[in-house]
Design an enzyme around this catalytic site. Structure first.
Site, PDB file in Angstrom:
ATOM      1  N   TYR A 229       8.965  15.669   1.522  1.00 22.51           N
ATOM      2  CA  TYR A 229       8.717  17.016   1.002  1.00 22.51           C
ATOM      3  C   TYR A 229       8.508  17.006  -0.502  1.00 22.51           C
ATOM      4  CZ  TYR A 229       9.631  18.531   5.664  1.00 22.51           C
ATOM      5  OH  TYR A 229       9.544  18.679   7.007  1.00 22.51           O
TER       6      TYR A 229
ATOM      7  N   HIS B 113       0.846  -1.198   0.000  1.00 23.80           N
ATOM      8  CA  HIS B 113       0.000   0.000   0.000  1.00 23.80           C
ATOM      9  C   HIS B 113       0.881   1.249   0.000  1.00 23.80           C
ATOM     10  CE1 HIS B 113      -2.912   3.027   1.290  1.00 23.80           C
ATOM     11  NE2 HIS B 113      -2.161   3.271   2.355  1.00 23.80           N
TER      12      HIS B 113
ATOM     13  N   SER C 107      -1.180  27.436  -3.887  1.00 27.41           N
ATOM     14  CA  SER C 107      -0.826  28.826  -4.170  1.00 27.41           C
ATOM     15  C   SER C 107      -1.345  29.300  -5.514  1.00 27.41           C
ATOM     16  CB  SER C 107       0.702  29.011  -4.118  1.00 27.41           C
ATOM     17  OG  SER C 107       1.194  28.535  -2.893  1.00 27.41           O
TER      18      SER C 107
ATOM     19  N   HIS D 233      15.106  12.295  12.928  1.00 32.15           N
ATOM     20  CA  HIS D 233      13.908  12.358  13.772  1.00 32.15           C
ATOM     21  C   HIS D 233      12.982  11.178  13.486  1.00 32.15           C
ATOM     22  CE1 HIS D 233      11.842  15.098  10.571  1.00 32.15           C
ATOM     23  NE2 HIS D 233      11.507  13.846  10.374  1.00 32.15           N
ATOM     24  N   HIS D 234      13.274  10.417  12.431  1.00 34.28           N
ATOM     25  CA  HIS D 234      12.521   9.180  12.209  1.00 34.28           C
ATOM     26  C   HIS D 234      13.070   8.048  13.068  1.00 34.28           C
ATOM     27  CE1 HIS D 234      10.330  10.634   8.624  1.00 34.28           C
ATOM     28  NE2 HIS D 234      11.387  11.397   8.460  1.00 34.28           N
TER      29      HIS D 234
ATOM     30  N   LYS E 230       3.978  29.768   5.153  1.00 36.64           N
ATOM     31  CA  LYS E 230       3.142  29.454   3.991  1.00 36.64           C
ATOM     32  C   LYS E 230       1.660  29.476   4.365  1.00 36.64           C
ATOM     33  CE  LYS E 230       4.714  27.118   0.680  1.00 36.64           C
ATOM     34  NZ  LYS E 230       5.784  27.467  -0.239  1.00 36.64           N
TER      35      LYS E 230
ATOM     36  N   THR F 239       7.034  26.549   7.184  1.00 36.48           N
ATOM     37  CA  THR F 239       5.729  25.961   6.891  1.00 36.48           C
ATOM     38  C   THR F 239       4.627  26.869   7.416  1.00 36.48           C
ATOM     39  OG1 THR F 239       6.819  23.840   7.234  1.00 36.48           O
ATOM     40  CG2 THR F 239       4.440  23.801   6.970  1.00 36.48           C
TER      41      THR F 239
ATOM     42  N   GLU G   1      12.162  13.045   0.613  1.00 34.63           N
ATOM     43  CA  GLU G   1      11.079  12.409  -0.146  1.00 34.63           C
ATOM     44  C   GLU G   1       9.704  12.876   0.342  1.00 34.63           C
ATOM     45  OE1 GLU G   1      10.691  10.485  -2.750  1.00 34.63           O
ATOM     46  OE2 GLU G   1       8.598   9.912  -2.463  1.00 34.63           O
TER      47      GLU G   1
ATOM     48  N   ARG H  89       1.821   0.705  15.164  1.00 37.89           N
ATOM     49  CA  ARG H  89       1.422   0.601  13.766  1.00 37.89           C
ATOM     50  C   ARG H  89       1.789  -0.780  13.230  1.00 37.89           C
ATOM     51  NH1 ARG H  89       6.017   4.140  10.631  1.00 37.89           N
ATOM     52  NH2 ARG H  89       4.822   3.530   8.813  1.00 37.89           N
TER      53      ARG H  89
ATOM     54  N   ASP I  51       6.916  22.882 -25.358  1.00 42.31           N
ATOM     55  CA  ASP I  51       6.851  21.498 -24.867  1.00 42.31           C
ATOM     56  C   ASP I  51       7.872  21.376 -23.757  1.00 42.31           C
ATOM     57  OD1 ASP I  51       6.946  18.551 -24.656  1.00 42.31           O
ATOM     58  OD2 ASP I  51       5.772  18.617 -26.500  1.00 42.31           O
TER      59      ASP I  51
ATOM     60  N   HIS J 184      13.457  11.655   4.218  1.00 45.44           N
ATOM     61  CA  HIS J 184      12.820  12.890   4.644  1.00 45.44           C
ATOM     62  C   HIS J 184      12.634  13.883   3.503  1.00 45.44           C
ATOM     63  CE1 HIS J 184      10.568  14.931   7.556  1.00 45.44           C
ATOM     64  NE2 HIS J 184      11.003  16.022   7.010  1.00 45.44           N
TER      65      HIS J 184
ATOM     66  N   SER K 121      12.966   6.562 -13.345  1.00 46.57           N
ATOM     67  CA  SER K 121      11.881   7.309 -13.980  1.00 46.57           C
ATOM     68  C   SER K 121      11.760   8.701 -13.382  1.00 46.57           C
ATOM     69  CB  SER K 121      10.573   6.540 -13.813  1.00 46.57           C
ATOM     70  OG  SER K 121       9.477   7.385 -14.050  1.00 46.57           O
ATOM     71  N   SER K 122      11.768   8.791 -12.044  1.00 49.59           N
ATOM     72  CA  SER K 122      11.551  10.136 -11.495  1.00 49.59           C
ATOM     73  C   SER K 122      12.779  11.011 -11.645  1.00 49.59           C
ATOM     74  CB  SER K 122      11.052  10.099 -10.051  1.00 49.59           C
ATOM     75  OG  SER K 122      11.646   9.098  -9.334  1.00 49.59           O
TER      76      SER K 122
ATOM     77  N   TRP L  45       7.525  -0.511   3.869  1.00 48.24           N
ATOM     78  CA  TRP L  45       8.093   0.206   2.716  1.00 48.24           C
ATOM     79  C   TRP L  45       9.458   0.783   3.053  1.00 48.24           C
ATOM     80  CZ3 TRP L  45       9.332   5.383   1.451  1.00 48.24           C
ATOM     81  CH2 TRP L  45       9.117   6.315   2.465  1.00 48.24           C
TER      82      TRP L  45
END
Lengths: 175, 376, 528
Positions: free
Chosen positions: C260, C80, C271, C305-306, C334, C331, C258, C453, C109, C256, C172-173, C145
């Site tokens: 963001y 998932h 925005s 922090h993870h 914003k 943050t 990632e 979890r 293009d 991390h 790809s990315s 994951w």
């Protein structure tokens, strides 16, 4: 707006991921250096006997060293410290022993990994002789005592009164 | 500090009617150590700061949404920047964050100070149980999910979990600690990374194979405190609970003495020769405690879920294979490895029992020495 | 005409319009076609990943195991996450970038049209490889994951499939990002300086740099896993002198930034939409750009922090706690700027605006729980509990996914030339907004009360909130079928959309017809 060929830009852009892929691998030695400096993951440094003898003995202070052992993956070993703890003076070298017994009726190779807690103490726990990280061959049903000689750096922070030395014995396959 | 105690103190009052319904637990437990209370205070402080900021921000949004609408004929203003505003809403959050970081840092330093511990307990995570070792006392035992929870939690068991006391939070052998003394826990693991979490003790620490981590707790009141593994460790990650019993010092000493006696008795029992009757009597006891939950007292098992022992290939087949499966379990099934949990004598007894009860009538007996030999 | 020479020689798949038939989509180098492909792919993956979430929540509906065994449950949680992150959210943002960045900066293009085709077509293969691991012996990856060793090394035949699909998704990315950066740097219309770019372009510009800097690190980490398992290296094997915790450091150094990557484009979308429907220019454009950039920079120094519970030195814990708290400042800027944009505007509340406002409110709640998680001592209680699950789902579902929905409604009339059904759109929003809170808000309570979890079964005291959460999940899942219906209906027909579509819309994309011509801005507009 001024335009120019894409090529130089693309060279730079493709270089970034390639460099970063390398950086991922560079993090391995960087991490080890970081661990060395901070004492993270408890892989404490080695010290030669000559260097250890230069340390000032601090007879006014006693620190308790506890020894604990684990056998990884339920390996067929008896593995225990000869004594569960000892009181030591910083700066003075001590020797203790760990007992290992191969319960299998065939030759096995072990490798033991040390770890020290608490983290604040790891930098100050120095081994001058150790069986750690070295592969040890045990004949069928062989028992052996393995010595460790260590010294506590007298600069050990005041609030640390106990240090735990842990060994985990891994069975190396493919003997 | 002053404000924090007031804020932290007012919430339980707000929550009282809800916490009366135990199942609707909303908040972090205050816990039973000084540190857990401090962490709870930090949690509440941060929560109320967030609530405060939320009220201001969402309040302004709500006002704007209800008043500055086109269908109410509101004409759009044209302003689109203000350095003053930007500076204000950079500086004020920064100040709030600093005021949060200071108590958090203080708490952190206290948590990491494990000096002057009175006793040490080594906790080892296994797939999927815990092992507790008191190195100074020479006590060592495994702690696994109790058999009733295990039975009920099997897919399609049809047993209502609510009918089981402390479903998935009950173990066979709880870890016991003294009240009012600083206990240092050492964490390591046998196979993969686990994490030992007991919310009331405010301890969550990873148990990593090959390394030791330490954490401590000084529990203020006797009681039973439960938790479970918090780091994904494979199939039965959800089924390795933790039960901590905190006892007054005298009771704790008595428990230690009992554990030592039991260990000595077990070791003595394993060294002598047992009679057939002794083995069968002891075997029935062990079977009831450790095996009957799945294989049933009748030895018939539950068809399709747990195999019958009556007439089974293993219980009426090769003796060494039988000893092997009891010692090492069977991977991919709920059959556990009992090798480290039961003494040689208990394993010998239960195997003898299984081979002679339920009409199996194999007639053979197993001595503890045979189990001891099979372990090697 | 100021198109660079190497672009005019490109064959965009026929100068007068798209090719006929299936081959159009396989061989296309047109940014609009590729954007469309990305968006459809991500919609399909949203439902694949969503189906897995439904299995998870159905099993958690009540205590006891009713539907799946624990191992399959772990496969579901792992897949998932991978499908939603790499299959749904990231491709959706790339699809939006493909469609909108050339239109917003007045480019004909993307800068590298053929690379663009490749970036997309790798995806279906990577996705199929990953999903087919469900059918191999031992089942799909079940170690989470995050792929922590040693657990992930216990994965069966699915292990190399996992590693290679991560590699492909990464390639790809990276290619997509390089293309986006090259487009933004080289193909802006004359007069469009960096500080005139729409914020969606800006946030994607920064996101693309994050991607090319961090995806290779993930690729390196999983390559180390691969060699540890099959070629005897010991990067993460304690017995060989490695350290399993080091994987976590490398992983989160990628991980991390990632997260963001998954949220910065959402900031850009909000925005764009808020000023349109407030009929008022975006408040604090410059500070928005700076805030985005500082979030991106900070994201590289907060990874531990993870891992507060792995046993870090106090100094490191303090550093990562403070650096993480710092992120709250940009943050916050914003969020305050969006509120200030709405303030004294002349607002209307069409579906994109509803989703954008829902995004701001619910993302902010996710931000609050993020601040709580930053407090290291309290994190010892939150870590790996359902509180974390609630936190990141608040940031990713009503955060990233809502922003994608908002963007879809906002630009769908431009893409298709048809207006979507406003009534159904609003219904979709309200159903989604109510159910998403029903799913995830109770999970805060579960985590605080002690539920970890990634567990398939739980103690009875967690039953009530889990049941509410599962009911919410079913409702949320079903509501998304409505989204698919609305999109398909709009593609197939509907009221004709005007060029401007929205009364308050500003920007180059609205100067084109709806739908825009297959080749737009062949002559670049000049910005005053």
């Amino acid at each position: 707006m001024e335009r120019h060929s894409l090529r130089p830009l693309l060279m730079k852009l493709f270089a970034i991921p390639i460099l970063m892929f390398g950086f991922g691998y560079l993090m391995v030695p960087l991490y080890n250096v970081f661990c060395e400096v901070t004492g993270l993951n408890g892989k404490t440094g080695r010290l030669s006997a000559a260097e250890a003898s230069l340390l000032q003995e601090d007879l006014s202070r006693l620190v308790k060293i506890q020894f604990v052992t684990s056998v990884n993956q339920d390996g067929p070993w008896d593995f225990r410290p000869a004594e569960t703890s000892m009181m030591v003076h910083p700066g003075k070298p001590y020797t203790t022993k760990f007992y290992a017994y191969n319960r299998m009726d065939k030759t096995l190779v072990s490798q033991s990994i040390p770890s020290v807690a608490p983290i604040q103490a790891t930098r100050y726990f120095k081994k001058t002789e150790c069986f750690c990280f070295i592969e040890q061959k045990f004949n069928a049903s062989e028992a052996r005592e393995m010595p460790v000689t260590f010294v506590i750096n007298p600069q050990l922070p005041e609030d640390v009164d106990t240090i735990i030395l842990s060994y985990t014995l891994f069975t190396k396959t493919g003997t | 500090m002053e404000r924090r105690t007031i804020v932290a103190g007012s919430l339980p009052m707000l929550l009282t009617p809800l916490t009366a319904l135990a199942d609707w637990e909303l908040n972090m437990p205050r816990g039973v150590t000084d540190l857990s209370a401090e962490i709870y205070g930090l949690h509440m402080l941060t929560l109320w700061i967030c609530v405060g900021i939320g009220i201001i921000v969402f309040g302004a949004m709500a006002y704007s949404i209800s008043h500055h609408r086109k269908d109410k004929g509101h004409k759009a203003a044209t302003f689109h920047e203000s350095t003053t505003a930007e500076i204000i809403w950079t500086i004020i959050p920064a100040i709030i964050l600093v005021s949060l970081a200071i108590p958090a840092a203080q708490a952190l330093i206290k948590i990491e100070d494990a000096s002057n511990a009175d006793l040490t307990i080594k906790v080892t995570g296994y797939q999927w149980k815990w092992e507790y070792e008191y190195p100074e006392e020479g006590i060592r035992f495994f702690s696994s999910l109790d058999s009733k929870s295990r039975e009920a939690s099997t897919l399609g068991s049809g047993i209502d979990p609510a009918s089981i006391d402390h479903y998935l939070r009950e173990v066979d052998n709880p870890v016991v600690i003294p009240v009012g003394r600083k206990v240092r826990f050492l964490f390591t693991a046998n196979d993969v990374i686990h994490a030992w979490w007991v919310p009331d003790l405010a301890i969550k620490k990873d148990a990593i194979p090959g390394f030791v981590n330490d954490m401590w707790a000084k529990v203020n009141q006797p009681g039973v405190y439960r938790g479970q593994c918090a780091e994904l460790c494979g199939k039965d990650h959800g089924f390795m609970p933790i039960k901590v019993i905190a006892l007054e010092d005298a009771d704790y000493q008595q428990w230690v003495a009992e554990q030592k006696q039991q260990a000595a008795a077990a070791s003595a029992a394993s060294d002598r020769e047992w009679s057939r009757d002794e083995l069968l009597t002891q075997g029935q006891k062990v079977f009831t405690a450790s095996c009957a939950a799945c294989h049933q007292a009748t030895g018939l098992g539950i068809p399709g879920v747990f195999p019958a022992l009556k007439g089974s290939k293993i219980a009426t087949g090769d003796l060494n294979a039988h000893i092997g499966i009891v010692l090492h379990g069977k991977t991919g099934t709920t059959m556990q490895a009992f090798g480290k949990q039961l003494s040689d004598a208990d394993i010998a007894a239960v195997i003898t029992y299984e081979r002679n009860a339920f009409g199996n009538n194999m007639g053979d007996i197993v001595q503890p020495a045979a189990v001891k030999a099979a372990r090697q | 005409m100021t198109v660079p020479a190497d672009l005019t020689h490109e064959d965009y798949g026929g100068h007068h319009g798209p090719r006929k038939g299936l081959l159009r989509w396989v061989t296309t180098t047109n940014h609009k076609d590729i954007g469309t492909l990305y968006l459809w792919f991500s919609l399909i993956m949203l439902f694949v990943g969503g189906a897995m979430a439904m299995i998870i929540r159905a099993e958690l509906f009540q205590p006891g195991l009713q539907l799946v065994n624990p191992d399959f449950f772990n496969q579901m949680t792992t897949m998932h996450a991978l499908v939603m992150i790499f299959g749904a959210v990231m491709p959706a943002f790339v699809g939006l970038a493909n469609w909108m960045i050339p239109l917003m900066i007045g480019a004909p293009d993307m800068a590298l049209p053929r690379l663009n085709n490749w970036s997309f077509w790798i995806l279906p293969f990577a996705g199929t490889l990953l999903l087919s691991s469900l059918f191999v012996e031992g089942g799909a990856p079940a170690g989470g994951w995050t792929m922590y060793p040693p657990l992930v090394l216990q994965t069966g035949a699915a292990f190399p499939m996992l590693i290679f699909s991560v590699h492909l998704l990464g390639i790809s990315s990276i290619m997509g990002s390089i293309n986006i950066i090259a487009t933004i740097m080289n193909l802006r219309a004359p007069g469009m300086g960096y500080m005139k770019m729409p914020l969606f372009v800006w946030t994607w510009f920064i996101t693309a740099f994050l991607l090319i800097a961090t995806m290779p690190v993930l690729a390196g980490a999983v390559t180390m896993l691969l060699t540890d398992k099959y070629f005897g290296t010991s990067f993460f094997n304690a017995a060989g002198g490695g350290d399993p915790v080091m994987f976590q450091h490398i992983f989160w150094f990628f991980g991390h930034p990632e997260v963001y990557i998954l949220i910065l484009p959402a900031f850009g979308i909000a925005s764009q939409i808020i000023p349109t429907f407030a009929r008022k220019p975006l408040f604090g454009y410059k500070s928005m750009v700076y805030a985005t950039a500082s979030i991106a920079v900070l994201s590289f120094i907060v990874w531990s922090h993870h891992m507060f519970t792995v046993g870090l030195p106090v100094g490191a814990e303090l550093f990562f706690m403070v650096s993480t708290m710092l992120i709250a400042i940009p943050t916050g800027v914003k969020v305050f700027n969006w509120v200030a944009t709405m303030w004294r505007g002349s607002m209307t509340f069409e579906t994109p605006m509803l989703f954008a406002i829902g995004f701001i409110v619910l993302f902010t709640i996710g931000g609050f729980s993020g601040l709580m998680l930053a407090i290291a001592p309290a994190d010892f209680q939150y870590q790996d509990s359902y509180f974390v699950v609630a936190h990141f789902h608040y940031v990713l579902v009503p955060g990233a996914v809502f922003s994608i929905m908002a963007a879809s409604y906002y630009w769908l009339p431009k893409w298709t030339g048809h207006m979507y059904d406003e009534k159904l759109g609003k219904l979709h929003f309200w159903l989604s907004a109510i159910f998403v809170n029903l799913v995830f808000f109770p999970q805060h309570f579960l985590g605080l009360a002690g539920m970890p979890r990634r567990i398939p079964d739980y103690a009875v005291q967690f039953a009530d909130f889990n049941m509410i959460s599962s009911i919410g999940a079913m409702g949320f899942g079903l509501s998304q079928l409505l989204f698919a219906y609305i999109v398909i209906k709009t593609v197939r027909g509907g009221a004709k959309a005007s060029d401007e579509v929205w009364e308050g819309a500003q920007g180059l994309e609205w100067t084109l017809s709806s739908p825009p011509p297959y080749h737009s801005f062949s002559v670049q507009p000049v910005i005053r």
